[in-house]
Every structure is written in C-alpha cells, then in structure tokens.
Scaffold this motif. Structure first.
Motif, PDB file in Angstrom:
ATOM      1  N   ALA A   1      26.534   9.834  35.452  1.00  0.00           N
ATOM      2  CA  ALA A   1      27.833   9.599  34.820  1.00  0.00           C
ATOM      3  C   ALA A   1      28.260  10.788  33.966  1.00  0.00           C
ATOM      4  O   ALA A   1      29.439  11.153  33.924  1.00  0.00           O
TER       5      ALA A   1
ATOM      6  N   LEU B   1      33.517   7.488  38.494  1.00  0.00           N
ATOM      7  CA  LEU B   1      33.052   6.956  37.211  1.00  0.00           C
ATOM      8  C   LEU B   1      33.600   5.554  36.977  1.00  0.00           C
ATOM      9  O   LEU B   1      32.890   4.664  36.490  1.00  0.00           O
TER      10      LEU B   1
ATOM     11  N   MET C   1      31.633   3.163  39.012  1.00  0.00           N
ATOM     12  CA  MET C   1      30.328   2.929  38.408  1.00  0.00           C
ATOM     13  C   MET C   1      30.434   1.930  37.266  1.00  0.00           C
ATOM     14  O   MET C   1      29.594   1.031  37.116  1.00  0.00           O
TER      15      MET C   1
ATOM     16  N   ASN D   1      23.128   2.914  29.931  1.00  0.00           N
ATOM     17  CA  ASN D   1      24.256   2.377  30.701  1.00  0.00           C
ATOM     18  C   ASN D   1      25.470   2.124  29.807  1.00  0.00           C
ATOM     19  O   ASN D   1      26.615   2.341  30.205  1.00  0.00           O
TER      20      ASN D   1
ATOM     21  N   ILE E   1      28.513   4.644  29.192  1.00  0.00           N
ATOM     22  CA  ILE E   1      29.691   4.735  30.071  1.00  0.00           C
ATOM     23  C   ILE E   1      30.831   3.922  29.474  1.00  0.00           C
ATOM     24  O   ILE E   1      31.981   4.382  29.418  1.00  0.00           O
TER      25      ILE E   1
END
Length: 376
Positions: A176, A198, A201, A236, A239
């Motif tokens: 990312a 992105l 994701m 995570n 992001i």
C-alpha cells in the motif's frame, strides 16, 4: 492535582530520554564506503556484514527525524547519505541488503514469498529514510507496478497466508505504501492505476474484517492468535488512517488492546498496541480515559527500559537477527540498536501527542508503516 504532577514528571522524563537517545544516535555514526552512515548497534561488524549499514542508517535516520528538532547533520552529509542509499537501489526500484544471500533467508517455505517480504520491508524503510533525509520526490518503486491491475492484485491477496496475519499485515502495508508513492508518478496512467488499486485494497479490508475483533486472520480465539492478529492489523489500519476512512469495528480492536498489560514486551508489540490506542484517542471519545491511563503507564515503563547509553533494546534477552535473515547477522538482545530505539520512540512520540496535545515537536513518517502517525 496528583495526576497533573505525574503527567509533568513523565513529560520531563521523556524530554531527558529524548536528549539521551539523540546522543546515542550520534555515537552510532561511522564512515563506511566513504560515507558517514550509522551502525545498527555497537556490535555491528560492517566488515563481516556490510549489508547491516543500510538498516542501521534507515532506522537511525528516521529516528533522528522523529525526535530531533531538525535533521541534525549538515547538508553535505545529508546529500552524501542520499547518494549512498541511491547507489544501492536495484534496477526495479527496490533495495536488498548487501551480502544477504537468498539461501540464508526464510519467512515462508515458498522462496518467492520470502523474497517478496524482505524486498518490501527493506524498500519501505529505505524510502522512509530518503523521506527523512528530504529526498524529494521519492524514487518510484517500479517493481510494485506489476500489481497495479486489479486481477493480479486480487490474485496476490488471495495468496495471503491468514494463519500468519502479522507477517501479512507487513506485506500489505508495504505494498500500500508503494501504491501511495506511485500515485505521485509523472505518468498519469500509473498514478490513476495506483489510486484505484489502493481503493480496491481498502474495500477488500472492509469486507474481510472480523466483526468480533476488528482484525484479520484465521485464529482469533487463542491468545497467541489474537495477539498476532492485532500486530498485523496495526499495519492494515494505516490504509484507513491515510485515506481518512473509518476502520470497521475499531472499538473492538481498542477493547482487545486494553486487555493487554501496559508493560514492555518487544519493540514491535509495544509500538503496535500504542499505535492503535493513540489513533483511537484522536478519532473518538470511546474509552478515552482508560486509553490515557494505559498509555501513561506504558510510557513510564518504556522510559525506564532505556539503556544507560541512551539507546533502547528490542527485548531484554536472547538473540536478535535481522527479520528473515536467519542464516546471517545476529547480535545479543538487551543492547541498544537502531531498530529498538526507533520503534520505542515511535511509541513514546505517539503517546506524547495524546498526553500533551500542545507538543508538536515530533516529525512522524509520511509513508505508511510503523512510524506513520496522521495526528502528528
């Protein structure tokens, strides 16, 4: 009144610890390949393991940027460091450690996964060092363009090993971060593809989160499984933080973190817990007083953990290796190292932002990954 006194005392302790760590970073400077770089620790033998000059340099450069009022080096040395780092860049836009043979590395039985993890890890933090050294624009991670199209990206996500969410959290935040750099590409097509990738994701994470914990991963019942899921989710979450989007079931994640004792465990685990709780303190009022108390306690523990030389260790006992280089560099735990010092200051700087809202003297990473903090 007692709480205010303790808070002021802690602020003074952090200030003294900060000055001591700046002195320790200065002590790690050494000449290597004609350039003044930083060693990872006093045990680092750059003749036997020249590759460790890169982690030593990127950890200390980012730490210096985080805790110093400025990059406390002169412009010519700063440019020399940038040039030294750039000379090691591979043709695909990635970095690797000099002398680290693939046969001596291991993260997964599949050597491709091991190589991918290490490449992502080293490249993310090397780019972070270039950012800390004010190298703009950042060089493009060309190798990540292979995953810009959604179908290859979907296949890559399908191959993630969710029995190991901690490692996969690192893999995901690294990729990312490369997408974010590619969004600044001078090629409009690449920049657009990176933005779309992105976003895809992020939506994947929204649909796959465990509603009972707010984490990702298969085993979220055992204490070990939950701890590793938390450590992976810390990455995570970046992001969501970077894109300004709400994290699904984030209160559940906060609940779990507050079950953990506010004590020194390891540089990674401690920073992961602090990262989640510090972000939570800025994002809502949920359990805010408990979060503040927890962060205050662990801050005191972290300051007390500082070594006499001003640096910080990763852990107290055992052997420390460069992550994944199982047949290579090692040093004793307990000694001050660039990794431990940087990650301990990530935690302390985040806590300071929560406890002392008027203190904006920290300079966090702009790239996502540990050291990134949107509320700096």
């Amino acid at each position: 009144m007692r709480t205010r006194t303790v808070s002021n005392a802690l602020a003074n302790d952090i200030h003294r610890a900060r000055a001591a760590s700046l002195d320790w970073i200065t002590s790690m400077a050494t000449e290597h390949e004609g350039t003044m770089i930083w060693r990872e620790s006093k045990s680092t033998d750059l003749v036997a393991f020249p590759g460790m000059a890169l982690p030593g340099t990127y950890n200390n450069a980012m730490c210096l940027r985080l805790i110093g009022d400025r990059m406390d080096i002169n412009p010519s040395r700063q440019q020399a460091l940038i040039d030294w780092i750039m000379r090691q860049r591979r043709t695909d836009g990635s970095w690797w450690l000099q002398g680290m043979r693939e046969s001596d590395t291991y993260k997964k039985p599949d050597p491709v996964e091991t190589r991918s993890y290490l490449t992502g890890h080293i490249t993310n933090y090397t780019l972070g060092a270039l950012e800390a050294l004010c190298r703009h624009p950042l060089p493009q991670p060309i190798f990540a363009q292979a995953l810009l199209d959604i179908e290859p990206l979907r296949n890559w996500m399908d191959r993630r090993d969710w029995d190991d969410p901690w490692q996969e959290g690192n893999n995901i935040v690294n990729l990312a971060s490369f997408f974010l750099v590619l969004m600044d590409s001078t090629d409009p097509k690449v920049a657009t593809q990176a933005r779309v990738a992105l976003e895809w994701m992020l939506k994947w994470h929204e649909s796959e989160t465990n509603p009972e914990t707010g984490f990702w991963g298969n085993d979220q019942v055992s204490s070990r499984g939950l701890l590793h899921a938390m450590a992976g989710a810390t990455h995570n979450f970046h992001i969501f933080f970077r894109l300004g989007r709400p994290v699904p079931n984030f209160e559940k994640s906060v609940d779990y973190c507050l079950t953990q004792p506010p004590q020194v465990v390891s540089a990674c685990i401690d920073a992961d817990l602090v990262d989640i709780l510090s972000n939570a303190a800025f994002l809502s009022d949920y359990r805010k007083n408990e979060i503040t108390d927890w962060l205050t306690e662990i801050a005191s523990a972290l300051v007390a953990f500082q070594n006499q030389d001003g640096g910080f260790a990763d852990q107290s006992a055992g052997i420390r290796r460069f992550d994944g280089w199982v047949g290579g560099y090692e040093e004793p735990q307990g000694i001050s190292c660039g990794f431990g010092t940087f990650f301990r200051w990530i935690a302390l700087a985040m806590i300071s932002r929560v406890l002392y809202r008027d203190n904006h003297s920290w300079t966090f990473r702009k790239m996502i990954g540990l050291g990134y903090f949107k509320h700096g």
